[in-house]
Design an enzyme around this catalytic site. Structure first.
Site, short mmCIF file in Angstrom:
data_model
loop_
_atom_site.label_atom_id
_atom_site.label_comp_id
_atom_site.label_asym_id
_atom_site.label_seq_id
_atom_site.Cartn_x
_atom_site.Cartn_y
_atom_site.Cartn_z
N GLU A 202 1.07 -1.36 0.47
CA GLU A 202 -0.30 -0.13 -0.03
C GLU A 202 0.45 1.08 -0.45
O GLU A 202 0.36 2.42 1.12
CB GLU A 202 -0.74 0.04 1.48
CG GLU A 202 -2.12 -1.21 1.50
CD GLU A 202 -2.69 -1.12 2.65
OE1 GLU A 202 -2.30 -0.60 3.34
OE2 GLU A 202 -3.84 -1.74 2.14
N ASN B 126 2.50 -4.73 -3.59
CA ASN B 126 1.22 -5.82 -3.07
C ASN B 126 -0.03 -3.91 -3.05
O ASN B 126 0.45 -3.13 -2.00
CB ASN B 126 0.85 -6.46 -1.47
CG ASN B 126 0.00 -7.18 -1.38
OD1 ASN B 126 -1.12 -7.79 -2.50
ND2 ASN B 126 -0.58 -6.80 -0.01
N HIS C 203 -9.68 -6.89 -2.27
CA HIS C 203 -11.07 -6.50 -0.81
C HIS C 203 -12.40 -5.52 -1.91
O HIS C 203 -12.42 -4.67 -2.20
CB HIS C 203 -11.10 -5.66 0.14
CG HIS C 203 -9.77 -6.07 0.86
ND1 HIS C 203 -9.88 -7.78 1.65
CD2 HIS C 203 -7.73 -5.67 1.50
CE1 HIS C 203 -8.75 -7.90 2.55
NE2 HIS C 203 -7.39 -7.08 1.82
N GLU D 226 -6.29 -11.05 -1.68
CA GLU D 226 -6.55 -11.03 -0.31
C GLU D 226 -7.90 -10.78 -0.95
O GLU D 226 -8.79 -10.22 0.31
CB GLU D 226 -5.91 -9.77 0.26
CG GLU D 226 -4.55 -9.34 0.20
CD GLU D 226 -4.04 -8.73 1.70
OE1 GLU D 226 -5.11 -7.64 2.01
OE2 GLU D 226 -2.85 -8.10 1.96
N ASP E 25 -11.60 -10.85 -0.68
CA ASP E 25 -13.05 -10.94 0.14
C ASP E 25 -14.22 -10.26 -0.82
O ASP E 25 -13.62 -9.72 -1.69
CB ASP E 25 -13.34 -10.97 1.72
CG ASP E 25 -12.74 -9.74 1.69
OD1 ASP E 25 -12.02 -8.63 0.84
OD2 ASP E 25 -11.49 -9.31 3.76
C1 XIL Z 1 -6.04 -6.47 8.42
C2 XIL Z 1 -6.76 -8.15 9.31
O1 XIL Z 1 -7.08 -9.23 8.75
C3 XIL Z 1 -6.89 -7.56 10.50
O2 XIL Z 1 -7.21 -8.63 11.78
C4 XIL Z 1 -6.02 -6.13 10.86
O3 XIL Z 1 -6.64 -6.05 12.06
C5 XIL Z 1 -5.88 -5.19 10.41
O4 XIL Z 1 -5.62 -5.63 9.22
N1 XIL Z 1 -5.04 -5.23 3.82
C6 XIL Z 1 -3.64 -5.46 4.13
C7 XIL Z 1 -3.81 -6.52 5.73
O5 XIL Z 1 -2.81 -5.95 3.50
O6 XIL Z 1 -2.59 -6.87 6.12
C8 XIL Z 1 -4.81 -6.26 6.33
O7 XIL Z 1 -4.74 -7.27 7.58
C9 XIL Z 1 -6.02 -5.92 5.63
C10 XIL Z 1 -5.75 -4.43 4.53
#
Ligand code: XIL
Length: 345
Positions: free
Chosen positions: A158, A199, A235, A264, A266
């Site tokens: 990020e 990423n 996401h 990641e 979802d």
């Molecule tokens: C999130 C986790 O899922 C949570 O448990 C934590 O509190 C905060 O981070 N992008 C990312 C991840 O790269 O590391 C994040 O994970 C979600 C967004």
């Protein structure tokens, strides 16, 4: 009797039907195998340790894993010089026993940094030169610890804002833009075989972020910096359109010689859950996997948790949830079944 033996011999001689390997796979591991990729999940280590059903499903379904939090800086070095590798080690050990590859997440980020670090930078007791040493030691120590055990590292996470400018993290403000090249070089030195990734989220569709990220990659490549992949966090939410151009975006990065991973995924929804929303969610998951499989170098398709029992979504997005493939009781949702129907074109 003789004819029975001949009949049996004939049956045995019939070659395994060609379509057999394309039958509907029985689970995600088989689906991944048939399509030449790995399907992964983020792992909640507390659940891995204490919930038998969680562990069983994780190890049956997934051939790739990412620690949801256990490899973040605040987790591995909560106090300066005090390293707590227990959870991260547990994930890596479990992966080895279950034939899972591991994504390391994440070496350099602006979130989940230990307080000793952020306060030290804020109050000036850690100056820029020391900060650079601290970062180099962190990257080197962590990558070296898991040398040969981590397939791919999210080296920087990020680093670009949604408007395409660079994020003003402590790294950029104190070390200048060169820190990105530095951390890739340090990571490569510590494990020359690990694939090193940039990423980000919203990279599936956000034009300014896409353009800046492409130019970061080109810049690094022009300097001979080892960068091997781009991770799309993915996401998504069904209240937004599916990012319809995602496959093309993947191709633009692939054209630079990078491998691709969905890191990641979802697909959240505004609660309550309805059958219609679950059907839309299923379609988003199906399209995401289809997009990944449309690009030859998409190697990994990882979801950010596999069960609604343990998902970051309700805690981070007010009124939203139900973002995972399995429900809270680990029953497969329509999205799970939709994935099993996906085939490489
Ligand atoms: C999130 C986790 O899922 C949570 O448990 C934590 O509190 C905060 O981070 N992008 C990312 C991840 O790269 O590391 C994040 O994970 C979600 C967004």
């Amino acid at each position: 009797m003789k004819s029975l033996i001949i009949a049996l011999a004939l049956v045995a001689a019939v070659p395994f039907p060609a379509h057999a390997e394309h039958r509907t796979p029985r689970d995600l591991r088989e689906l991944a195998y048939q399509n030449g990729i790995r399907i992964g999940s983020a792992v909640d280590i507390a659940a891995l340790r204490s919930e038998d059903d969680y562990r069983k499903v994780l190890n049956r379904e997934f051939s790739h894993v990412t620690a949801e939090n256990a490899m973040k800086w605040e987790s591995v070095e909560p106090e300066r010089g005090v390293f707590t590798w227990g959870d991260a080690d547990a994930l890596v050990d479990n992966a080895r026993r279950n034939n899972q590859k591991v994504r390391g997440h994440t070496l350099v980020w602006h979130n989940q940094l230990p307080a000793w670090l952020t306060t030290g930078v804020e109050n000036g007791t850690i100056d820029a030169a020391e900060l650079r040493d601290i970062l180099r030691d962190h990257v080197t120590t962590q990558v070296r610890r898991y040398k040969g055990k981590i397939r791919a590292w999210d080296v920087v996470n990020e680093v670009v804002n949604d408007d395409g400018t660079m994020r003003q993290s402590i790294w950029l403000t104190h070390l200048g833009p060169g820190y990105i090249a530095d951390v890739f070089r340090w990571a490569h030195r510590a494990d020359p075989h690990a694939k090193l990734y940039i990423n980000d989220y919203n990279l599936e569709w956000n034009a300014p972020k896409i353009e800046t990220t492409l130019s970061i990659v080109k810049d690094l490549q022009a300097q001979g910096v080892p960068i091997h992949g781009v991770g799309f966090q993915g996401h998504l939410g069904i209240q937004y359109d599916y990012p319809g151009d995602w496959a093309n975006v993947m191709k633009r990065f692939a054209d630079l010689g990078l491998e691709i991973a969905v890191t990641e995924l979802d697909v959240r929804m505004v609660l309550p859950v309805t059958p219609e929303k679950l059907a839309t969610q299923a379609d988003y998951y199906r399209r995401a996997l289809t997009d990944c499989l449309s690009v030859k170098v998409c190697r990994e398709f990882t979801v950010w948790g596999f069960t609604d029992r343990h998902s970051w979504v309700p805690g981070w997005f007010d009124g939203e949830g139900a973002a995972c493939l399995l429900d809270e009781n680990l029953a497969p949702k329509p999205a799970y079944h939709a994935l099993l129907t996906v085939k490489k074109a």
